[in-house]
Scaffold this active site. Sequence first.
Site, mmCIF file in Angstrom:
data_model
loop_
_atom_site.group_PDB
_atom_site.id
_atom_site.type_symbol
_atom_site.label_atom_id
_atom_site.label_comp_id
_atom_site.label_asym_id
_atom_site.label_seq_id
_atom_site.Cartn_x
_atom_site.Cartn_y
_atom_site.Cartn_z
ATOM 1 N N TYR A 196 0.842 -1.205 0.000
ATOM 2 C CA TYR A 196 0.000 0.000 0.000
ATOM 3 C C TYR A 196 0.877 1.254 0.000
ATOM 4 O O TYR A 196 0.629 2.205 -0.751
ATOM 5 C CB TYR A 196 -0.912 -0.005 1.227
ATOM 6 C CG TYR A 196 -1.754 1.244 1.375
ATOM 7 C CD1 TYR A 196 -2.992 1.353 0.749
ATOM 8 C CD2 TYR A 196 -1.312 2.314 2.155
ATOM 9 C CE1 TYR A 196 -3.766 2.500 0.880
ATOM 10 C CE2 TYR A 196 -2.066 3.462 2.285
ATOM 11 C CZ TYR A 196 -3.298 3.547 1.652
ATOM 12 O OH TYR A 196 -4.056 4.694 1.777
ATOM 13 N N LYS A 213 -24.670 3.551 21.367
ATOM 14 C CA LYS A 213 -24.514 5.005 21.481
ATOM 15 C C LYS A 213 -23.028 5.299 21.685
ATOM 16 O O LYS A 213 -22.506 5.188 22.786
ATOM 17 C CB LYS A 213 -25.342 5.561 22.639
ATOM 18 C CG LYS A 213 -25.304 7.079 22.721
ATOM 19 C CD LYS A 213 -26.187 7.595 23.851
ATOM 20 C CE LYS A 213 -26.149 9.104 23.889
ATOM 21 N NZ LYS A 213 -24.796 9.646 24.140
ATOM 22 N N ARG A 243 -21.111 19.171 15.458
ATOM 23 C CA ARG A 243 -22.511 19.393 15.806
ATOM 24 C C ARG A 243 -22.733 20.801 16.337
ATOM 25 O O ARG A 243 -23.728 21.440 16.036
ATOM 26 C CB ARG A 243 -22.956 18.369 16.855
ATOM 27 C CG ARG A 243 -24.405 18.535 17.290
ATOM 28 C CD ARG A 243 -24.756 17.527 18.396
ATOM 29 N NE ARG A 243 -26.139 17.674 18.779
ATOM 30 C CZ ARG A 243 -26.596 18.565 19.659
ATOM 31 N NH1 ARG A 243 -25.749 19.395 20.243
ATOM 32 N NH2 ARG A 243 -27.875 18.639 19.960
ATOM 33 N N GLU A 249 -20.457 9.581 13.923
ATOM 34 C CA GLU A 249 -19.776 9.796 15.202
ATOM 35 C C GLU A 249 -18.299 9.460 15.027
ATOM 36 O O GLU A 249 -17.938 8.317 14.725
ATOM 37 C CB GLU A 249 -20.388 8.905 16.281
ATOM 38 C CG GLU A 249 -20.017 9.282 17.685
ATOM 39 C CD GLU A 249 -20.963 10.311 18.299
ATOM 40 O OE1 GLU A 249 -20.760 10.638 19.486
ATOM 41 O OE2 GLU A 249 -21.885 10.783 17.610
ATOM 42 N N CYS A 298 -11.878 32.883 56.111
ATOM 43 C CA CYS A 298 -11.684 34.175 56.783
ATOM 44 C C CYS A 298 -11.744 34.101 58.300
ATOM 45 O O CYS A 298 -11.441 35.087 58.985
ATOM 46 C CB CYS A 298 -12.720 35.173 56.284
ATOM 47 S SG CYS A 298 -14.406 34.818 56.857
#
Length: 677
Positions: A35, A114, A135, A171, A419
């Site tokens: 390749y 997902k 997006r 994605e 403080c």
Amino acid sequence: MFSPRTEIENLRREINRHNQLYYVQDNPEISDSEYDALLRRLKELEEAHPELVTADSPTQRVGAEPLKAFGIVNHPYPLLSLANAFSDTELEAWYLRVKKLLGNAAFQIDCEPKMDGLAVALTYRNGKFTTGATRGDGFQGENITRNLRTIHSIPLNTEEDAPPVFEIRGEVYLPKEGFAKLNRERADKGLSLFANPRNAAAGSLRQLDPSVTAERPLDIFIYALGYAEDSLLPDSHWQILEYFSRLGFKINPRNRLVNTLEEAKEYYREMAENRDSLPYEADGVVFKVDSVSLQQKLGDAGREPRWAIAYKFPAEQVTTLLRKIGISVGRTGTLNPYAILEPVNVGGVVVKQASLHNEDDILRKDIREGDTVVIQRAGEVIPEVVAPVLAKRSPESKPFSMEETLFNPKLSRPACPVCGGEIYRPAGEAMHYCANVSCPAQFERQLEHFVSRGTMDIRGIGESLSVILAQEGLVKNVSDLYYLTAADLLKLPRMGEKSADNIIKAIADSKSRPLDRVIFGLGIRHVGNETAALLSSRYGDIWALAGAGLDELQTIPDIGAKIASSIKAYFSEEKNIAVIRRLETAGVKLASDQKPSYKPLPLSGVEFVVTGKLDSLSREEAQQKIRSLGGTAKDNVTKATRYLVVGADAGSKLAKARSMGVKELSEQEFINMLEQS
């Protein structure tokens, strides 16, 4: 002997075919060295004949000049976010809701992992990849075309039968193996490590120099068609993805088409059980109605499609040592306990601290210093201490006490950790407070709040610069911001002229913010943005509000004795009045455009809920108009709701309102009511 043009075209076709076999089909026909030889020959020919170089050549995936900044791309069709489900019950509710909206018609469900990566939109014209964008906010994204060109599984050109113009969505992710290799290389170079694959993918895609992106082993799965011109595509999401797979795009082989809810649940269980063995990070499963025509019929609810849902995996839980319970000081003096942990990786993020909310919550969970505790990232984002591991607890451990933790031996009393001021806990409240209104930590948080996006929105001044400005004494109260000069800022470390000028401009721009933002920015205890909007519309002027009495304040809807007392106490402090006077002198707008009204406004005491999409104004604009006339705008229907303003594609709020007998207003009826008021 081929001409250079013909040999170049043949090499490009051959290299693109091998890219498809290797990166998309995972079925290489030649060795890497073979390749490389093809690619090297193509580079030689293009260098000898630069007039024959084209943007879609395989050689153009790397080596472009760095950008100075990313451009903006408008999405023709928004990239919507998905509603989430966290249990079978919530998934079932979505399924039944869809079934009801479709009149009990049968529908198939696409099941897809997902991916925990970065959503992108890829546009092709006449078979060539022309634009790639993030997006962003769903409506606009950043132009990252040159970086996306370096990802070998994204075709630079497509088959001849592709639509003339189309946008496809996917994605981009970093495989787990590639992530581990990348971090090993960074460690060897002494560079900081990426926290998780998603952060690494995001950082890689947003490199201004595409040659850096090219070195990262990014990949992509295509998950949806955005749009296509002049094309007759199937009425099936599944078949559309199959079609684009034939065109050379990479589709997740773990996708599945099912016919029933039970089959969808089974797919989720399989993915959840095998989550750790996946070659990429996934945080749930996406379910979609397969029919495109049914998707269009179902439409969207706000910024979420009704035809899809993301069923999230349970939050990952791990155990670690709770070294100490620390206390931080909030902008209103709240003393906020937090867990200091032995650093632990939770879902790809190293967690060192976690919120403990308040003393009551700590005692309810019985969390103690020295405990081994269970940590999870709630919603995969916020670290949370779930519970102690009692079996590992030391017999010498003691229950937590806020007063004991804050005990200062020099003062012989509990004291503010910053403080040394006295602490107190108001009756009926869960929080402890520092009584010292001059506590430096309080002011640092107040300044952060004042400049933040939801208040005065002063770009360039974030958390770290707020602290520096306060600690260097350049800003001692919020009004001091408006008297800063570029010369003042240039005294600070790592501050350049351009940054200083931009900050001064941002401060000047903030002078015209609406009155409700100013009121909210002042940091009056118990006064949130909605209460600030009520006060702005009721009084229309900061000085009118400052002069309001307790009884008068309590006549305003949703303002009770506690909030009214807090407002009155704030404006009774001379130092607060002095700050407001300085804001006024600096030119900060302290009156609304609406004429002040000291009589009950037309919609006083009337509660509205807006649902669906309105044609003439946005939901936020409608709510603002309601508040400007004295009404209350809520997000959910309750017994107190008087009117439901109904726009297009109204959701579940409409059904709930009807069941409760709430009066409905069309958009035109609502506008008429506003005009008459």
